[in-house]
Enzyme design. Structure first.
Site, PDB file in Angstrom:
ATOM      1  N   SER A  28       0.843  -1.455  -0.213  1.00 26.69           N
ATOM      2  CA  SER A  28      -0.341  -0.134  -0.151  1.00 26.69           C
ATOM      3  C   SER A  28       0.954   1.214   0.212  1.00 26.69           C
ATOM      4  CB  SER A  28      -0.529  -0.343   1.317  1.00 26.69           C
ATOM      5  OG  SER A  28      -1.966   1.500   0.802  1.00 26.69           O
ATOM      6  N   HIS A  29       1.043   2.222   1.111  1.00 26.89           N
ATOM      7  CA  HIS A  29       0.931   3.023   1.088  1.00 26.89           C
ATOM      8  C   HIS A  29       2.777   3.278   1.873  1.00 26.89           C
ATOM      9  CE1 HIS A  29       0.150   2.319   5.075  1.00 26.89           C
ATOM     10  NE2 HIS A  29       0.458   3.159   5.493  1.00 26.89           N
ATOM     11  N   ASP A  54      -3.195   6.570  -3.325  1.00 26.41           N
ATOM     12  CA  ASP A  54      -1.527   6.431  -2.882  1.00 26.41           C
ATOM     13  C   ASP A  54      -1.050   4.507  -3.436  1.00 26.41           C
ATOM     14  OD1 ASP A  54      -3.706   4.039  -2.082  1.00 26.41           O
ATOM     15  OD2 ASP A  54      -2.551   3.230   0.025  1.00 26.41           O
ATOM     16  N   ASP A 109      -0.896   1.393  -4.349  1.00 28.29           N
ATOM     17  CA  ASP A 109      -2.174   0.538  -4.251  1.00 28.29           C
ATOM     18  C   ASP A 109      -3.735   1.032  -4.270  1.00 28.29           C
ATOM     19  OD1 ASP A 109      -2.800   0.817  -1.682  1.00 28.29           O
ATOM     20  OD2 ASP A 109      -3.441  -1.153  -1.399  1.00 28.29           O
ATOM     21  N   ASP A 116      -6.197   2.418  -3.246  1.00 28.15           N
ATOM     22  CA  ASP A 116      -7.399   2.600  -2.277  1.00 28.15           C
ATOM     23  C   ASP A 116      -7.360   3.882  -1.850  1.00 28.15           C
ATOM     24  OD1 ASP A 116      -5.294   1.769  -0.413  1.00 28.15           O
ATOM     25  OD2 ASP A 116      -6.182  -0.117  -0.308  1.00 28.15           O
ATOM     26  N   ARG A 117      -6.266   4.870  -1.407  1.00 33.84           N
ATOM     27  CA  ARG A 117      -6.126   5.933  -0.338  1.00 33.84           C
ATOM     28  C   ARG A 117      -6.693   6.831  -1.613  1.00 33.84           C
ATOM     29  NH1 ARG A 117      -2.822   5.673   5.022  1.00 33.84           N
ATOM     30  NH2 ARG A 117      -2.920   3.843   5.322  1.00 33.84           N
ATOM     31  N   LYS A 159     -12.054   0.058   0.016  1.00 31.82           N
ATOM     32  CA  LYS A 159     -11.955   1.487  -0.410  1.00 31.82           C
ATOM     33  C   LYS A 159     -11.832   1.697  -1.211  1.00 31.82           C
ATOM     34  CE  LYS A 159      -7.596   1.892   2.500  1.00 31.82           C
ATOM     35  NZ  LYS A 159      -7.208   1.032   3.191  1.00 31.82           N
TER      36      LYS A 159
HETATM   37  C1  VG1 Z   1      -2.740   1.842   8.623  1.00 34.93           C
HETATM   38  C2  VG1 Z   1      -4.322   2.606   8.593  1.00 34.93           C
HETATM   39  C3  VG1 Z   1      -6.105   2.362   8.543  1.00 34.93           C
HETATM   40  C4  VG1 Z   1      -5.779   1.411   7.184  1.00 34.93           C
HETATM   41  C5  VG1 Z   1      -4.693   0.153   6.861  1.00 34.93           C
HETATM   42  C6  VG1 Z   1      -4.534   0.004   5.188  1.00 34.93           C
HETATM   43  O1  VG1 Z   1      -3.329   0.424   9.285  1.00 34.93           O
HETATM   44  O2  VG1 Z   1      -4.362   3.927  10.065  1.00 34.93           O
HETATM   45  O3  VG1 Z   1      -7.197   2.781   8.373  1.00 34.93           O
HETATM   46  O4  VG1 Z   1      -7.242   0.342   6.681  1.00 34.93           O
HETATM   47  O5  VG1 Z   1      -3.320   0.779   7.132  1.00 34.93           O
HETATM   48  O6  VG1 Z   1      -4.392   0.860   4.583  1.00 34.93           O
HETATM   49  P1  VG1 Z   1      -2.532   0.662  10.670  1.00 34.93           P
HETATM   50  O7  VG1 Z   1      -2.530  -0.002  11.369  1.00 34.93           O
HETATM   51  O8  VG1 Z   1      -1.386   1.306  10.643  1.00 34.93           O
HETATM   52  O9  VG1 Z   1      -2.788   2.119  11.106  1.00 34.93           O
HETATM   53  V1  VG1 Z   1      -3.349   0.622   3.137  1.00 34.93           V
HETATM   54  O10 VG1 Z   1      -3.810   1.194   1.800  1.00 34.93           O
HETATM   55  O11 VG1 Z   1      -2.603   0.761   3.739  1.00 34.93           O
HETATM   56  O12 VG1 Z   1      -4.042  -1.181   2.624  1.00 34.93           O
HETATM   57 CO    CO Z   2      -3.392   1.664   0.188  1.00 30.66          CO
END
Ligand code: VG1
Ligand code: CO
Length: 550
Positions: free
Chosen positions: A119-120, A284, A286, A288-289, A383
């Site tokens: 992801s990010h 982001d 992938d 989804d953000r 998302k």
């Molecule tokens: C973080 C965010 C959470 C989100 C998750 C995956 O998790 O706070 O809201 O669902 O990332 O998003 P954490 O446990 O690090 O707080 V993504 O777009 O990074 O898959």
């Molecule tokens: Co993501």
């Protein structure tokens, strides 16, 4: 159709790894950890064992294009064939954004999909990689499933892998490998068609091609580049060059593909400069953000969810109304106020998209979101960054008002929930855990205490009972409510790959029309002082201030 000549599936001996527990969103580790012999294979085999039998089933496969994506895809294809899948749909070039993967799983009635992404988190040989399994509803595996996968990883002794040459991923094609048909599919078209079916593309076309409305989408060298180009430039007719950083790179151009004011600075400069654009958005790694900006204006994701809910009836896909909404616990309560006014249910879930799945499947909610720049709806089970951006564009096309005016009118009607998140990254794990456990120990005595001038109304460690299957999830973050309406939440991240990341979430409600346009950190400064006084953040983390403020 081309047919690859192959040998029989091979059974390989392996040894279990003890650290393959999926976090908030799949298994995330450094690339170097994934490159250990058998590491990827073990996890994938554990997934297949958990969902077995795989015979005759269809699997979707793709990723965000980060370093190690292609290598992993080749391994997973061979393993899927050896495990008996009859059909694999792979995004061309190994690419599928997370929401597009969800869309493809649902559209093709696959038994699930494997999405390769961290992801990010940054990408590259020394950065992060990740893998997650999405179930047949297109959504992240629920906890029951991730727990079962983890159990399986602890006792795994063998994995199955076909012995074959690499598959050509860059051409759309159908390839037969033993009993399995592999389709290399266009990663964009199904998703783009879905978006076109949901929004008023004619009104949006008129807006973005009018010349009066200038916009930019920053794909941050991540997966959404091809999606945004096709939808925003080709289908909506925005000028060429509207989408910047549109070619997915294995290291995201050395950047941090996290759409917030800190990391998406190239976009931010265009919206806050001397000659600011009218609309800016980013997504982001992938896809989804999302972050959405107006002219000199930032939309907090918590507010975005509230606004989308309040205005959903203006969008074709939601014109008949919405069933309900949900937000993750740390997300501000702005959407709760809208739901109350609309007389629809509002659910509060633990952090992570997997907790929305049951509510969406049961038809209890239509929209949902998280403070972490994630918003989505029942159209897929993830998302969806680009969907949120299109929703905003559709809204602006209908309302014909600047972003700031739309948001300020909303605050004038509902009041404003000031929200911020303070992240302390890569802190010492033991110290972070210690801080949280000392906080938890204080919970029973906090109510009624006056700390830094504020009175605590209540405190707890958030627990969730899923209203659909009654499964219980505990220890989801310490919540402290103040009598003045403020709230502080402390939790540790479940997506990091180095040390611990402490997240402190602060929000407070303001109804006074004179006080709706304050600077966020200023509006929350008293609460920030209370958070420090109650938890001792500085002494536990050894940090004077947060690393990232969103
Ligand atoms: C973080 C965010 C959470 C989100 C998750 C995956 O998790 O706070 O809201 O669902 O990332 O998003 P954490 O446990 O690090 O707080 V993504 O777009 O990074 O898959
Ligand atoms: Co993501």
């Amino acid at each position: 159709m081309t047919t690859e000549k192959t040998n029989q599936p091979k059974k390989y001996k392996t040894r279990a790894f003890i650290d393959q527990k999926p976090g908030t969103s799949g298994l995330r580790k450094k690339v170097t950890q994934f490159q250990q012999v058998g590491y990827l294979e073990n996890f994938v085999q554990a997934v297949f064992n958990t969902i077995s039998p795989c015979q005759g089933k269809k699997l979707v496969l793709g990723g965000d294009g980060r370093y190690f994506n292609r290598e992993a895809i080749q391994v997973i294809i061979r393993m899927a064939v050896a495990n008996g899948f009859s059909h694999i749909l792979v995004g061309q070039g190994g690419i599928l954004s997370t929401p597009a993967a969800s869309c493809v799983i649902r559209k093709n009635q696959a038994c699930g999909g494997i999405i390769l992404s961290a992801s990010h988190n940054p990408g590259g040989p020394d950065e992060d990689f990740g893998i997650k399994f999405n179930a047949e509803n297109g959504g992240p595996a629920p906890e029951k499933l991730t727990d079962a996968i983890f159990e399986e990883t602890l006792s795994i002794e063998n994995y199955l892998k076909f012995d074959s040459a690499d598959i050509e991923l860059d051409q759309l094609a159908t390839i037969q490998l033993d009993q399995c048909q592999i389709d290399i599919i266009d990663p964009v078209s199904d998703y783009a068609d879905l978006m076109e079916s949901m929004f008023d593309f004619d009104a949006m076309k008129a807006l973005v091609s009018s010349g009066d409305f200038r916009l930019c989408f920053d794909a941050m060298h991540a997966v959404n580049g091809p999606y945004a180009k096709e939808i925003i430039e080709n289908r909506l007719g925005a000028p060429k060059g509207t989408v910047i950083n549109s070619i997915p790179l294995t290291d995201f151009g050395g950047g941090h593909p996290d759409p917030n004011l800190v990391h998406a600075h190239e976009l931010v400069d265009l919206l806050y400069g001397d000659d600011p654009l009218d609309f800016g958005a980013a997504s982001d790694g992938d896809g989804d953000r999302n972050m959405v900006l107006g002219k000199n204006f930032f939309i907090n994701p918590c507010d975005s969810l509230a606004l989308l809910t309040a205005n959903a009836h203006l969008i074709p896909a939601y014109a008949d109304g919405i069933a309900g909404v949900a937000r993750s616990m740390p997300t501000s309560r702005a959407v709760d106020r809208v739901a109350k006014a609309m007389n629809i249910p509002c659910y509060e879930t633990p952090t992570g998209w997997k907790f929305f799945g049951n509510l969406l499947d049961a038809g209890k909610i239509t929209l949902c979101g998280e403070e972490s720049f994630g918003t989505g709806s029942s159209h897929v089970r993830e998302k969806d960054g680009l969907w949120a951006v299109l929703f905003w564009l559709n809204l602006i096309a209908v309302k014909k008002q600047p972003v700031s005016e739309i948001v300020m009118n909303h605050w004038a009607q509902y009041g404003r929930d000031y929200f911020t998140r303070h992240d302390y990254e890569a802190v010492d794990s033991a110290a972070a855990k210690d801080m949280i456990s000392q906080l938890k120990a204080k919970i029973p005595t906090l109510a009624g205490q006056v700390i830094a001038g504020a009175t605590i109304e209540s405190a707890d460690d958030f627990e969730y009972i899923d209203p659909v299957d009654n499964s219980k999830t505990t220890a989801q973050g310490v919540r402290i409510y103040l009598t003045n309406g403020g709230r502080i939440v402390f939790r540790l991240s479940g997506t990091g790959t180095q040390g611990a990341t402490l997240r402190v979430y602060l929000d407070t409600y303001q109804q006074n029309p004179e006080l709706l346009a304050q600077e966020t950190q200023q509006a929350l400064s008293e609460l920030i002082t209370v958070a420090e006084a109650v938890a001792g953040i500085k002494s536990f983390t050894g940090r004077e201030k947060p690393d990232v403020i969103t």
